[in-house]
Design a protein around this motif. Structure first.
Motif, PDB file in Angstrom:
ATOM      1  N   ASN A 179       0.974  -1.197  -0.122  1.00 16.77           N
ATOM      2  CA  ASN A 179      -0.005  -0.107   0.026  1.00 16.77           C
ATOM      3  C   ASN A 179       0.783   1.413  -0.017  1.00 16.77           C
ATOM      4  OD1 ASN A 179      -2.345  -1.505  -0.075  1.00 16.77           O
ATOM      5  ND2 ASN A 179      -2.487  -1.456   2.346  1.00 16.77           N
ATOM      6  N   VAL A 180       2.183   1.371  -0.013  1.00 17.69           N
ATOM      7  CA  VAL A 180       2.817   2.116   0.174  1.00 17.69           C
ATOM      8  C   VAL A 180       2.896   3.242  -0.793  1.00 17.69           C
ATOM      9  CG1 VAL A 180       5.318   1.621  -0.758  1.00 17.69           C
ATOM     10  CG2 VAL A 180       5.037   3.328   1.287  1.00 17.69           C
ATOM     11  N   PRO A 181       2.753   2.577  -2.268  1.00 18.35           N
ATOM     12  CA  PRO A 181       2.316   3.743  -3.337  1.00 18.35           C
ATOM     13  C   PRO A 181       1.380   4.655  -3.151  1.00 18.35           C
ATOM     14  CG  PRO A 181       2.770   1.665  -4.574  1.00 18.35           C
ATOM     15  CD  PRO A 181       2.802   1.311  -2.689  1.00 18.35           C
ATOM     16  N   PHE A 182       0.331   4.284  -2.500  1.00 13.92           N
ATOM     17  CA  PHE A 182      -0.800   5.244  -2.283  1.00 13.92           C
ATOM     18  C   PHE A 182      -0.373   6.266  -1.294  1.00 13.92           C
ATOM     19  CE2 PHE A 182      -3.020   1.547  -2.918  1.00 13.92           C
ATOM     20  CZ  PHE A 182      -4.033   1.723  -4.205  1.00 13.92           C
ATOM     21  N   MET A 183       0.229   5.950  -0.152  1.00 16.92           N
ATOM     22  CA  MET A 183       0.892   7.049   0.732  1.00 16.92           C
ATOM     23  C   MET A 183       1.863   8.091  -0.009  1.00 16.92           C
ATOM     24  SD  MET A 183       0.741   8.125   3.990  1.00 16.92           S
ATOM     25  CE  MET A 183       0.496   6.692   5.165  1.00 16.92           C
ATOM     26  N   ILE A 184       2.848   7.436  -0.695  1.00 15.46           N
ATOM     27  CA  ILE A 184       3.501   8.271  -1.240  1.00 15.46           C
ATOM     28  C   ILE A 184       2.851   9.278  -2.266  1.00 15.46           C
ATOM     29  CG2 ILE A 184       5.440   8.298  -2.926  1.00 15.46           C
ATOM     30  CD1 ILE A 184       6.232   5.514  -2.114  1.00 15.46           C
ATOM     31  N   PHE A 185       1.862   8.809  -3.101  1.00 15.81           N
ATOM     32  CA  PHE A 185       1.130   9.725  -3.955  1.00 15.81           C
ATOM     33  C   PHE A 185       0.237  10.846  -3.343  1.00 15.81           C
ATOM     34  CE2 PHE A 185       1.429   6.629  -7.663  1.00 15.81           C
ATOM     35  CZ  PHE A 185       2.071   7.165  -8.399  1.00 15.81           C
ATOM     36  N   ALA A 186      -0.098  10.529  -2.153  1.00 18.03           N
ATOM     37  CA  ALA A 186      -0.989  11.313  -1.436  1.00 18.03           C
ATOM     38  C   ALA A 186      -0.146  12.401  -0.794  1.00 18.03           C
ATOM     39  CB  ALA A 186      -1.988  10.632  -0.350  1.00 18.03           C
ATOM     40  N   ILE A 187       1.043  12.144  -0.312  1.00 16.07           N
ATOM     41  CA  ILE A 187       2.007  13.109   0.260  1.00 16.07           C
ATOM     42  C   ILE A 187       2.697  13.852  -0.776  1.00 16.07           C
ATOM     43  CG2 ILE A 187       3.826  13.591   1.855  1.00 16.07           C
ATOM     44  CD1 ILE A 187       3.264  11.090   3.166  1.00 16.07           C
ATOM     45  N   SER A 188       3.106  13.328  -1.872  1.00 22.08           N
ATOM     46  CA  SER A 188       3.803  13.856  -2.905  1.00 22.08           C
ATOM     47  C   SER A 188       2.822  15.086  -3.519  1.00 22.08           C
ATOM     48  CB  SER A 188       4.562  13.271  -3.961  1.00 22.08           C
ATOM     49  OG  SER A 188       3.517  12.765  -4.947  1.00 22.08           O
ATOM     50  N   SER A 189       1.591  14.769  -3.731  1.00 24.83           N
ATOM     51  CA  SER A 189       0.714  15.648  -4.373  1.00 24.83           C
ATOM     52  C   SER A 189       0.590  17.246  -3.557  1.00 24.83           C
ATOM     53  CB  SER A 189      -0.511  14.906  -4.791  1.00 24.83           C
ATOM     54  OG  SER A 189      -1.129  14.799  -3.633  1.00 24.83           O
ATOM     55  N   VAL A 190       0.725  16.995  -2.309  1.00 25.93           N
ATOM     56  CA  VAL A 190       0.442  18.148  -1.372  1.00 25.93           C
ATOM     57  C   VAL A 190       1.789  18.630  -1.409  1.00 25.93           C
ATOM     58  CG1 VAL A 190       0.177  18.677   1.000  1.00 25.93           C
ATOM     59  CG2 VAL A 190      -1.421  17.126  -0.041  1.00 25.93           C
ATOM     60  N   LEU A 191       2.905  17.851  -1.282  1.00 27.69           N
ATOM     61  CA  LEU A 191       4.214  18.626  -1.120  1.00 27.69           C
ATOM     62  C   LEU A 191       4.500  19.624  -2.452  1.00 27.69           C
ATOM     63  CD1 LEU A 191       6.697  15.910   0.065  1.00 27.69           C
ATOM     64  CD2 LEU A 191       5.840  17.990   1.296  1.00 27.69           C
ATOM     65  N   SER A 192       4.132  18.834  -3.742  1.00 28.32           N
ATOM     66  CA  SER A 192       4.464  19.622  -5.021  1.00 28.32           C
ATOM     67  C   SER A 192       3.684  21.106  -5.096  1.00 28.32           C
ATOM     68  CB  SER A 192       3.912  18.779  -6.131  1.00 28.32           C
ATOM     69  OG  SER A 192       2.632  18.556  -6.425  1.00 28.32           O
ATOM     70  N   ARG A 193       2.768  21.212  -4.275  1.00 30.34           N
ATOM     71  CA  ARG A 193       2.048  22.514  -4.085  1.00 30.34           C
ATOM     72  C   ARG A 193       2.686  23.503  -3.232  1.00 30.34           C
ATOM     73  NH1 ARG A 193      -2.864  19.179  -4.857  1.00 30.34           N
ATOM     74  NH2 ARG A 193      -3.115  19.318  -2.753  1.00 30.34           N
ATOM     75  N   ILE A 194       3.666  23.029  -2.402  1.00 37.14           N
ATOM     76  CA  ILE A 194       4.162  23.960  -1.317  1.00 37.14           C
ATOM     77  C   ILE A 194       4.919  25.145  -2.208  1.00 37.14           C
ATOM     78  CG2 ILE A 194       5.765  24.289   0.505  1.00 37.14           C
ATOM     79  CD1 ILE A 194       4.862  21.654   1.666  1.00 37.14           C
ATOM     80  N   ASP A 195       4.975  26.275  -1.851  1.00 36.39           N
ATOM     81  CA  ASP A 195       5.574  27.464  -2.204  1.00 36.39           C
ATOM     82  C   ASP A 195       6.889  27.275  -1.745  1.00 36.39           C
ATOM     83  OD1 ASP A 195       6.195  30.015  -3.084  1.00 36.39           O
ATOM     84  OD2 ASP A 195       4.606  30.990  -2.680  1.00 36.39           O
ATOM     85  N   ARG A 196       7.898  27.490  -2.903  1.00 31.98           N
ATOM     86  CA  ARG A 196       9.213  27.408  -2.442  1.00 31.98           C
ATOM     87  C   ARG A 196       9.822  28.577  -1.832  1.00 31.98           C
ATOM     88  NH1 ARG A 196      12.577  23.603  -5.476  1.00 31.98           N
ATOM     89  NH2 ARG A 196      11.219  21.734  -6.240  1.00 31.98           N
ATOM     90  N   ARG A 197       9.175  29.823  -1.922  1.00 28.55           N
ATOM     91  CA  ARG A 197       9.447  30.830  -1.463  1.00 28.55           C
ATOM     92  C   ARG A 197       9.442  30.703   0.162  1.00 28.55           C
ATOM     93  NH1 ARG A 197       5.892  34.864  -5.101  1.00 28.55           N
ATOM     94  NH2 ARG A 197       4.563  32.915  -4.778  1.00 28.55           N
ATOM     95  N   LEU A 198       8.438  30.174   0.400  1.00 31.46           N
ATOM     96  CA  LEU A 198       8.570  29.980   2.084  1.00 31.46           C
ATOM     97  C   LEU A 198       9.685  29.426   2.583  1.00 31.46           C
ATOM     98  CD1 LEU A 198       4.917  28.380   2.394  1.00 31.46           C
ATOM     99  CD2 LEU A 198       5.458  30.608   3.059  1.00 31.46           C
ATOM    100  N   LEU A 199      10.283  28.331   1.911  1.00 32.94           N
ATOM    101  CA  LEU A 199      11.662  27.826   2.474  1.00 32.94           C
ATOM    102  C   LEU A 199      12.879  28.839   2.103  1.00 32.94           C
ATOM    103  CD1 LEU A 199      10.631  24.600   0.967  1.00 32.94           C
ATOM    104  CD2 LEU A 199      11.302  24.804   3.228  1.00 32.94           C
ATOM    105  N   GLN A 200      12.697  29.575   1.366  1.00 31.27           N
ATOM    106  CA  GLN A 200      13.880  30.782   0.989  1.00 31.27           C
ATOM    107  C   GLN A 200      13.665  31.612   2.163  1.00 31.27           C
ATOM    108  OE1 GLN A 200      12.739  32.102  -2.967  1.00 31.27           O
ATOM    109  NE2 GLN A 200      13.784  30.342  -3.962  1.00 31.27           N
ATOM    110  N   ALA A 201      12.357  31.949   2.519  1.00 38.19           N
ATOM    111  CA  ALA A 201      11.940  33.010   3.457  1.00 38.19           C
ATOM    112  C   ALA A 201      12.751  32.473   4.824  1.00 38.19           C
ATOM    113  CB  ALA A 201      10.563  33.371   3.761  1.00 38.19           C
ATOM    114  N   ALA A 202      12.280  31.259   5.300  1.00 36.64           N
ATOM    115  CA  ALA A 202      12.994  30.423   6.317  1.00 36.64           C
ATOM    116  C   ALA A 202      14.466  30.547   6.416  1.00 36.64           C
ATOM    117  CB  ALA A 202      12.575  29.223   6.323  1.00 36.64           C
ATOM    118  N   ALA A 203      14.970  30.258   5.034  1.00 34.01           N
ATOM    119  CA  ALA A 203      16.493  30.192   5.184  1.00 34.01           C
ATOM    120  C   ALA A 203      16.993  31.627   5.313  1.00 34.01           C
ATOM    121  CB  ALA A 203      16.811  29.757   3.977  1.00 34.01           C
TER     122      ALA A 203
END
Lengths: 307, 260
Positions: A179-203
């Motif tokens: 079942n791990v493919p379901f978990m990977i797809f569910a998490i990666s689809s959310v991760l791909s929508r995270i705004d990268r600028r948030l991480l630049q700001a954090a850095a």
């Protein structure tokens, strides 16, 4: 369908000509015509579900309706055991999928496009592959003469083959890998929508990479974690095939119990009652996981309180 | 997102991919084993288990039956599901959100429960178990996938193109058939592929409604339980090869990134 149904409504009824009336009705009724076949199909399922509940109320003797089957399920420790075993296995499998799946999802979203594409192709291949066949592959891997044992013996880690299959551990490992493919797809689809600028700001504000991961990426990926966990938990709790093949009769889960009662013993009322409890448990677990994650999230400040 | 993963995550990814991939490779290696035992490494090389697939009646019948079920239920499902998705996306009508939820129900309801309920219903209603009951079950199971994929595809199309066609004199039905359907062609194709795959490999719910003919997964399950030779490994290798071709073609024609 009409181009703009709202426009039609503004015409006073007195000014309605017959063709216009027909068009208004067509616009109002056409969605119902379009969903009718789908609703009929779902209607069959709902009818079947009600006959399941009805069947579960039949007593062991005679046509009187009652909760005898449910009482039997609750009273017998063996029957209760099927439910607790299923819940325990599903919980462990979900945890395992989360631990194994999160890094993969994160890696997919941070690596090069070509690598990501290759991983997606591989996961879709797994998802599209016949599940019976994938469990069979695990038999070859985990059997007493399987690859895992051969490798352990060859490396000198163990002296005699370890029993990996025919135990709860084997079933949990099977469910994680299944079942791990379901978990990977569910998490990666959310991760791909995270705004990268948030991480630049954090850095820029001095956060190390691990701090940014913990304080920004992890909280924002929570919706994916929740939906992935729900999918994996449900699939694991309801699994029939994995315990049937990897448990070898030593591990009985609810689905196996339902099948044995219904098909082998033709004890339909008891099987129906067990299936009904399984259905209610599944819905309860969805609600519980949703609420639980939200609560936990709010306590450590990773889920927005307003949600 | 950060540009790189921590080394721990990279190691975990490698472990996960290996854990998922090694079993598939193992199947391929074992399928060429010359002896009936499943001991690793194989004693010698042979193609006899591939020949045994063709000699096993239940596999050939199962393959034909599974293919029939998959094609029939996917075609019916795409027709029914596309119509429903169109109504759900383009209209606001009473009962819309309820129907939206109900159409997704087969996805949340445990397969055992679906199989068990339909078994009771078909026996109690006097219809009995037949090819039709399995076909209806498979239509039910593929429906949510189809509705979800076609809905997403419809939401991405520009409604103004339909309006433009109607302004230019096309009747609404013609505008939908000539403009909208071609626009969501890829979505429908993706839905069809998903439905074919989901139906073909459905096991648990199907198991409850098997009457005369077995589907391929059920035949494989029965074989694993009774026999202990690498025939299943050979059959699996063939199936993985076919699946790989389907995945590759889907990626080339539709683009997996957009489909999943």
């Amino acid at each position: 369908m009409a181009a703009n149904p709202r426009e039609e409504k503004t015409v006073p009824w007195g000014a309605m000509t017959v063709p216009r009336l027909r068009r208004v009705f067509a616009a109002r009724l056409s969605p119902y015509f379009l969903v009718l076949p789908a609703v009929a199909l779902i209607g069959l399922l709902l009818a079947a579900l009600s006959s399941l509940f009805l069947e579960s109320l039949r007593g062991p003797d005679g046509p009187t309706l009652g909760l005898a089957q449910y009482r039997l399920l609750a009273a017998d420790p063996t029957y209760r055991g099927y439910f607790t075993t299923s819940l325990r296995i599903a919980f462990l499998a979900t945890l395992g999928c989360l631990i194994l799946g999160y890094p993969v999802a994160y890696y997919m979203e941070t690596t090069r496009r070509t690598v990501r594409h290759a991983i997606v192709m591989f996961l879709v291949l797994l998802f599209f592959s016949d599940y019976v066949m994938r469990v069979y592959a695990l038999i070859l891997l985990m059997g007493n003469n399987g690859l895992a044992n051969r490798a352990l013996l060859w490396l000198g880690i163990v002296r005699s083959p370890v029993r990996l299959m025919y135990s709860e551990t084997g079933v949990v490992v099977g469910l994680i890998l299944g079942n791990v493919p379901f978990m990977i797809f569910a998490i990666s689809s959310v991760l791909s929508r995270i705004d990268r600028r948030l991480l630049q700001a954090a850095a820029l504000l001095g956060a190390t990479r691990s701090t940014a991961l913990r304080r920004i990426v992890l909280p924002l990926s929570m919706p994916g974690v929740v939906s992935g966990s729900i999918i994996v938990f449900l699939l694991s709790m309801n699994s029939y095939l994995t315990p049937a093949l990897l448990g070898g009769g030593f591990v009985q889960m609810i689905a196996n119990f339902v099948y044995d009662q219904a098909i082998s013993l033709w004890n339909m009322p008891l099987a129906a009652a067990a299936a009904a409890v399984l259905l209610v448990t599944a819905f309860a677990m969805i609600a519980l996981l949703n609420a639980g994650f939200e609560r936990l999230g709010r306590r450590v400040g990773i889920v927005d309180g307003r949600r | 997102m950060a540009d790189e993963s921590p080394w721990l995550f990279r190691a975990a990814t490698l472990l996960a991919i290996a854990a998922l991939g090694v079993p598939l490779l193992l199947i391929a290696v074992m399928s060429f084993n010359s002896t009936p035992s499943l001991v690793f490494p194989p004693a010698g090389l042979s193609l006899r288990w591939y020949a045994n697939i063709l000699a096993t009646d239940s596999f050939l019948k199962g393959l034909a039956y599974s293919a029939y079920l998959a094609v029939a239920s996917s075609l019916i499902g795409v027709a029914v599901g596309t119509a429903a998705a169109f109504a759900l996306v383009r209209y606001r009508f009473w009962g819309r959100s309820l129907i939206n939820m109900l159409v997704m129900a087969p996805l949340i309801i445990p397969e055992v429960v679906i199989g068990m309920s339909l078994l009771i219903w078909f026996s109690a209603s006097g219809w009995g178990l037949s090819d039709l009951s399995l076909l209806l079950l498979h239509c039910l199971i593929v429906l949510p996938y189809i509705v979800r994929i076609v809905t997403a595809s419809l939401q991405r199309t520009d409604r103004n193109l339909e309006h433009a066609a109607m302004l230019l004199g096309a009747r609404p039905v013609i505008a939908v058939l000539r403009i909208t359907l071609p626009l969501i062609r890829n979505g429908i194709a993706a839905a069809l592929i998903f439905a074919l795959v989901i139906s073909f490999q459905n096991f648990t719910a199907t198991l409850f409604l098997i009457s005369k003919t077995q589907t391929l997964p059920v035949a494989i399950f029965g074989y694993i339980r009774t026999e202990n030779d690498p025939t299943i490994a050979a059959l699996s290798t063939v199936l993985i090869g076919m699946t790989a071709i389907i995945v590759w073609l889907t990626d080339r024609i539709l683009g997996l990134e957009r489909v999943t």
